[in-house]
Motif scaffolding. Structure first.
Motif, PDB file in Angstrom:
ATOM      1  N   GLU A   1     -14.132  -9.546   5.434  1.00  0.00           N
ATOM      2  CA  GLU A   1     -13.825 -10.542   6.461  1.00  0.00           C
ATOM      3  C   GLU A   1     -13.864 -11.944   5.839  1.00  0.00           C
ATOM      4  OE1 GLU A   1     -13.128  -9.744   9.661  1.00  0.00           O
ATOM      5  OE2 GLU A   1     -12.750 -11.859  10.038  1.00  0.00           O
ATOM      6  N   GLY A   2     -12.797 -12.698   6.004  1.00  0.00           N
ATOM      7  CA  GLY A   2     -12.768 -14.068   5.494  1.00  0.00           C
ATOM      8  C   GLY A   2     -12.418 -14.177   4.021  1.00  0.00           C
ATOM      9  N   ASN A   3     -12.217 -13.056   3.367  1.00  0.00           N
ATOM     10  CA  ASN A   3     -11.869 -13.091   1.936  1.00  0.00           C
ATOM     11  C   ASN A   3     -10.357 -13.268   1.789  1.00  0.00           C
ATOM     12  OD1 ASN A   3     -11.309 -12.561  -0.746  1.00  0.00           O
ATOM     13  ND2 ASN A   3     -12.855 -10.949  -0.924  1.00  0.00           N
ATOM     14  N   PRO A   4      -9.923 -14.426   1.270  1.00  0.00           N
ATOM     15  CA  PRO A   4      -8.476 -14.679   1.192  1.00  0.00           C
ATOM     16  C   PRO A   4      -7.764 -13.767   0.197  1.00  0.00           C
ATOM     17  CG  PRO A   4      -9.702 -16.428   0.098  1.00  0.00           C
ATOM     18  CD  PRO A   4     -10.725 -15.532   0.730  1.00  0.00           C
ATOM     19  N   LYS A   5      -8.534 -13.024  -0.614  1.00  0.00           N
ATOM     20  CA  LYS A   5      -7.891 -12.123  -1.580  1.00  0.00           C
ATOM     21  C   LYS A   5      -7.522 -10.778  -0.957  1.00  0.00           C
ATOM     22  CE  LYS A   5      -9.207 -12.140  -5.921  1.00  0.00           C
ATOM     23  NZ  LYS A   5     -10.111 -11.979  -7.082  1.00  0.00           N
ATOM     24  N   HIS A   6      -7.831 -10.623   0.336  1.00  0.00           N
ATOM     25  CA  HIS A   6      -7.480  -9.363   1.008  1.00  0.00           C
ATOM     26  C   HIS A   6      -6.569  -9.654   2.192  1.00  0.00           C
ATOM     27  CE1 HIS A   6      -8.486  -5.859   3.805  1.00  0.00           C
ATOM     28  NE2 HIS A   6      -7.820  -5.342   2.795  1.00  0.00           N
ATOM     29  N   VAL A   7      -5.333  -9.172   2.103  1.00  0.00           N
ATOM     30  CA  VAL A   7      -4.376  -9.346   3.201  1.00  0.00           C
ATOM     31  C   VAL A   7      -4.125  -7.974   3.805  1.00  0.00           C
ATOM     32  CG1 VAL A   7      -2.021 -10.032   3.805  1.00  0.00           C
ATOM     33  CG2 VAL A   7      -3.295 -11.310   2.063  1.00  0.00           C
ATOM     34  N   PHE A   8      -4.578  -7.796   5.026  1.00  0.00           N
ATOM     35  CA  PHE A   8      -4.372  -6.494   5.663  1.00  0.00           C
ATOM     36  C   PHE A   8      -3.094  -6.510   6.487  1.00  0.00           C
ATOM     37  CE2 PHE A   8      -4.605  -3.412   9.045  1.00  0.00           C
ATOM     38  CZ  PHE A   8      -4.782  -2.266   8.274  1.00  0.00           C
ATOM     39  N   VAL A   9      -2.295  -5.481   6.347  1.00  0.00           N
ATOM     40  CA  VAL A   9      -1.054  -5.359   7.118  1.00  0.00           C
ATOM     41  C   VAL A   9      -1.073  -4.007   7.830  1.00  0.00           C
ATOM     42  CG1 VAL A   9       1.464  -5.337   7.036  1.00  0.00           C
ATOM     43  CG2 VAL A   9       0.174  -6.747   5.415  1.00  0.00           C
ATOM     44  N   HIS A  10      -0.976  -4.082   9.158  1.00  0.00           N
ATOM     45  CA  HIS A  10      -0.944  -2.845   9.934  1.00  0.00           C
ATOM     46  C   HIS A  10       0.503  -2.361  10.001  1.00  0.00           C
ATOM     47  CE1 HIS A  10      -1.373  -0.783  14.098  1.00  0.00           C
ATOM     48  NE2 HIS A  10      -1.496   0.081  13.112  1.00  0.00           N
ATOM     49  N   GLY A  11       0.788  -1.251   9.337  1.00  0.00           N
ATOM     50  CA  GLY A  11       2.167  -0.769   9.347  1.00  0.00           C
ATOM     51  C   GLY A  11       2.307   0.507   8.553  1.00  0.00           C
ATOM     52  N   ASP A  12       3.524   1.025   8.570  1.00  0.00           N
ATOM     53  CA  ASP A  12       3.845   2.344   8.025  1.00  0.00           C
ATOM     54  C   ASP A  12       4.538   2.184   6.672  1.00  0.00           C
ATOM     55  OD1 ASP A  12       4.929   4.896   7.553  1.00  0.00           O
ATOM     56  OD2 ASP A  12       5.367   5.211   9.685  1.00  0.00           O
ATOM     57  N   MET A  13       4.059   2.914   5.664  1.00  0.00           N
ATOM     58  CA  MET A  13       4.739   2.838   4.358  1.00  0.00           C
ATOM     59  C   MET A  13       6.169   3.375   4.451  1.00  0.00           C
ATOM     60  SD  MET A  13       3.411   5.939   2.003  1.00  0.00           S
ATOM     61  CE  MET A  13       3.022   7.554   2.663  1.00  0.00           C
TER      62      MET A  13
ATOM     63  N   ASN B   1       3.731  12.365   4.116  1.00  0.00           N
ATOM     64  CA  ASN B   1       3.535  12.570   2.674  1.00  0.00           C
ATOM     65  C   ASN B   1       4.862  12.699   1.929  1.00  0.00           C
ATOM     66  OD1 ASN B   1       0.959  12.625   3.622  1.00  0.00           O
ATOM     67  ND2 ASN B   1       0.487  14.708   2.990  1.00  0.00           N
ATOM     68  N   ILE B   2       5.862  13.272   2.581  1.00  0.00           N
ATOM     69  CA  ILE B   2       7.149  13.428   1.884  1.00  0.00           C
ATOM     70  C   ILE B   2       8.114  12.295   2.273  1.00  0.00           C
ATOM     71  CG2 ILE B   2       9.080  14.966   1.370  1.00  0.00           C
ATOM     72  CD1 ILE B   2       7.317  17.339   2.169  1.00  0.00           C
ATOM     73  N   VAL B   3       8.446  12.207   3.566  1.00  0.00           N
ATOM     74  CA  VAL B   3       9.445  11.198   3.967  1.00  0.00           C
ATOM     75  C   VAL B   3       8.894   9.783   3.744  1.00  0.00           C
ATOM     76  CG1 VAL B   3      10.921  10.382   5.849  1.00  0.00           C
ATOM     77  CG2 VAL B   3      10.419  12.832   5.641  1.00  0.00           C
ATOM     78  N   GLY B   4       7.609   9.599   4.087  1.00  0.00           N
ATOM     79  CA  GLY B   4       6.998   8.275   3.903  1.00  0.00           C
ATOM     80  C   GLY B   4       7.004   7.852   2.440  1.00  0.00           C
ATOM     81  N   THR B   5       6.618   8.783   1.558  1.00  0.00           N
ATOM     82  CA  THR B   5       6.608   8.447   0.122  1.00  0.00           C
ATOM     83  C   THR B   5       8.025   8.149  -0.358  1.00  0.00           C
ATOM     84  OG1 THR B   5       4.670   9.838  -0.196  1.00  0.00           O
ATOM     85  CG2 THR B   5       5.896   9.249  -2.174  1.00  0.00           C
ATOM     86  N   PHE B   6       8.989   8.923   0.132  1.00  0.00           N
ATOM     87  CA  PHE B   6      10.388   8.680  -0.242  1.00  0.00           C
ATOM     88  C   PHE B   6      10.836   7.270   0.183  1.00  0.00           C
ATOM     89  CE2 PHE B   6      14.649   8.681   1.806  1.00  0.00           C
ATOM     90  CZ  PHE B   6      15.408   8.557   0.662  1.00  0.00           C
ATOM     91  N   GLN B   7      10.515   6.901   1.424  1.00  0.00           N
ATOM     92  CA  GLN B   7      10.921   5.564   1.911  1.00  0.00           C
ATOM     93  C   GLN B   7      10.244   4.468   1.090  1.00  0.00           C
ATOM     94  OE1 GLN B   7      13.282   5.222   3.847  1.00  0.00           O
ATOM     95  NE2 GLN B   7      13.270   6.589   5.622  1.00  0.00           N
ATOM     96  N   LEU B   8       8.978   4.687   0.780  1.00  0.00           N
ATOM     97  CA  LEU B   8       8.244   3.707  -0.032  1.00  0.00           C
ATOM     98  C   LEU B   8       8.899   3.580  -1.412  1.00  0.00           C
ATOM     99  CD1 LEU B   8       5.645   1.921  -0.397  1.00  0.00           C
ATOM    100  CD2 LEU B   8       4.520   3.979  -1.260  1.00  0.00           C
TER     101      LEU B   8
END
Ligand code: NAD
Ligand code: TYD
Length: 366
Positions: free
Chosen positions: A47-59, A100-107
């Motif tokens: 919390e409050g650490n500018p070196k950590h950017v959290f993004v809520h989303g799908d790979m 695990n398959i489609v998500g990794t492929f999109q990533l």
């Protein structure tokens, strides 16, 4: 410089992000879908650490990943995101195929486009590290030698089959497009922030709650256990010095039958937090119907990463399991929030009621 981590609110991913930043690593962009297995409380100390950017989303959300890559220009992507529980994959394989398959492929597609537009030196320095499992190699008999990197893929569960498919895609993106990939295949992990649906945390949590300790079948299935922070140090080492296109098996030479694991957990609890009636926790063990298609034995031959990269685990099983049991005893609130589902409210609390579901992305320094 930054790195992009997927699945960094899960068990191994959150340990990795915490250790990475504690060791002075570059800023982390942490993309996590926050499925039931994602828990932002694991990252509360950032919390409050500018070196950590959290993004809520799908790979698997190509537009989102493309935007994040363009915005943060990472020098590496470390892919932890997955559906990871074998029993869930038996009950509902669809999510495993999708993530695990489609998500990794999109990533991979989004990363390939980003990497392809980098200049030559940035291209050469870039890494895509895919975190995988020993389960892709199938099951060993008692006398078989441990899995090496050249073992045939023989996955037996929907989980391991989906991870195997993702490993093949990663390999293909290297061979076909030249993407500088690395793959790690690790044995069973244990340690802090492990979701209590998996063997070790389930036993710790159930034992204290006075519940049954369910051992599948005869309890003689063998797993090869590695303390999670040792897995994280192996990933850092491979990211640093692994040869592009190579696969590294990661393990701690700690093969144990499940029943022995359960007895060890019970013994530690007897010592550290005895039952009110002074009876041993092992009295709570119950044998239940075996898992369908249950793999009998996994074992990792870790000589390649040891000899080529000089990596070795820091913990023995005895030191790691003691730390783990103590961590669960010292963090009852984490356990209570996971069990009650309250950990899922963390996002709403953190973001003041902002949208928490769907694929809408929220980026914020946390
Ligand atoms: P986990 O289930 O605890 O965490 C997975 C994380 O990925 C969660 O935070 C979840 O919200 C996130 N996620 C799921 N789908 C996503 C998506 N589409 N986009 C973004 N995020 C998503 O898993 P874990 O035990 O931490 O395992 C991490 C990785 O390590 C997995 O790839 C797993 O196959 C591999 N692995 C695990 C073990 C083990 O013993 N746990 C051993 C070897 C390898
Ligand atoms: P698990 O932690 O689910 O990991 P994996 O299936 O990926 O190895 O299970 C570890 C071992 O423990 C596996 O052989 C199944 C067994 N097991 C039980 O006996 N009882 C349980 O309640 C669970 C969750 C697992």
């Amino acid at each position: 410089m930054t790195i992009l981590v997927t699945g960094g609110a899960g068990f191994i991913g959150s340990n990795f992000v915490l250790d990475w930043l504690a060791l002075g690593g570059e800023p982390v962009v942490n993309l996590d879908k926050l499925t039931y297995a994602g828990n932002l409380q694991n990252l509360a100390s950032l919390e409050g650490n500018p070196k950590h950017v959290f993004v809520h989303g799908d790979m698997g959300d190509a537009a989102l990943v493309t935007r994040l890559l363009a915005q943060h220009r990472p020098r590496a992507v470390v892919n932890f995101a997955a559906e990871s529980h074998v029993d869930r994959s038996i009950l509902g394989p669809g999510a495993f195929i999708q993530t695990n398959i489609v998500g990794t492929f999109q990533l991979l597609e989004a990363v390939r486009a980003y990497w392809g537009a980098l200049d030559a030196s940035a291209q050469a320095a870039f890494r895509f590290l895919h975190v995988s499992t020993d389960e892709v190699y199938g099951s060993l008999s008692k006398t078989d030698p441990a899995f090496t990197e050249t073992n045939r893929y023989e996955p037996n569960s929907p989980y391991s089959a989906s991870k195997a498919a993702s490993d093949h895609l990663v390999r293909a993106y290297h061979h076909t497009y030249g993407l500088p990939v690395l793959t790690t295949n690790c044995s069973n992990n244990y340690g802090p922030y492990h979701f209590p649906e998996k063997l070790i945390p389930l036993m710790i949590v159930n034992a204290q709650a006075g519940k049954a300790l369910p051992v599948y079948g005869d309890g003689q299935q063998v797993r090869d256990w590695l303390y999670v922070k040792d897995h994280c140090s192996a990933i850092r080492r491979v990211l640093d010095a692994g040869r592009v296109g190579e696969v590294y098996n990661v393990g701690g030479w700690n093969e144990k039958p499940n029943l022995e694991i359960v007895h060890t957990v019970c013994r530690l609890l007897d010592e550290l937090k005895p039952r009110a009636d002074a009876k041993p926790y092992k009295d709570q063990i119950t044998y239940v119907t075996d898992r369908p298609g249950h793999d009998r034995r996994y074992a990792i031959d870790a000589r390649k990463i040891e000899q080529e990269l000089g990596w070795k685990p820091a913990e023995t099983f005895e030191s790691g399991i003691r730390k783990t049991v103590k961590w669960y005893l010292d963090n009852p609130d984490w356990v209570t929030n996971v069990q009650s589902g309250a950990y899922r409210d963390w996002l709403a609390q953190q973001y003041g009621g902002a949208q928490v579901s769907g694929t809408a992305a929220m980026a914020r320094s946390s």
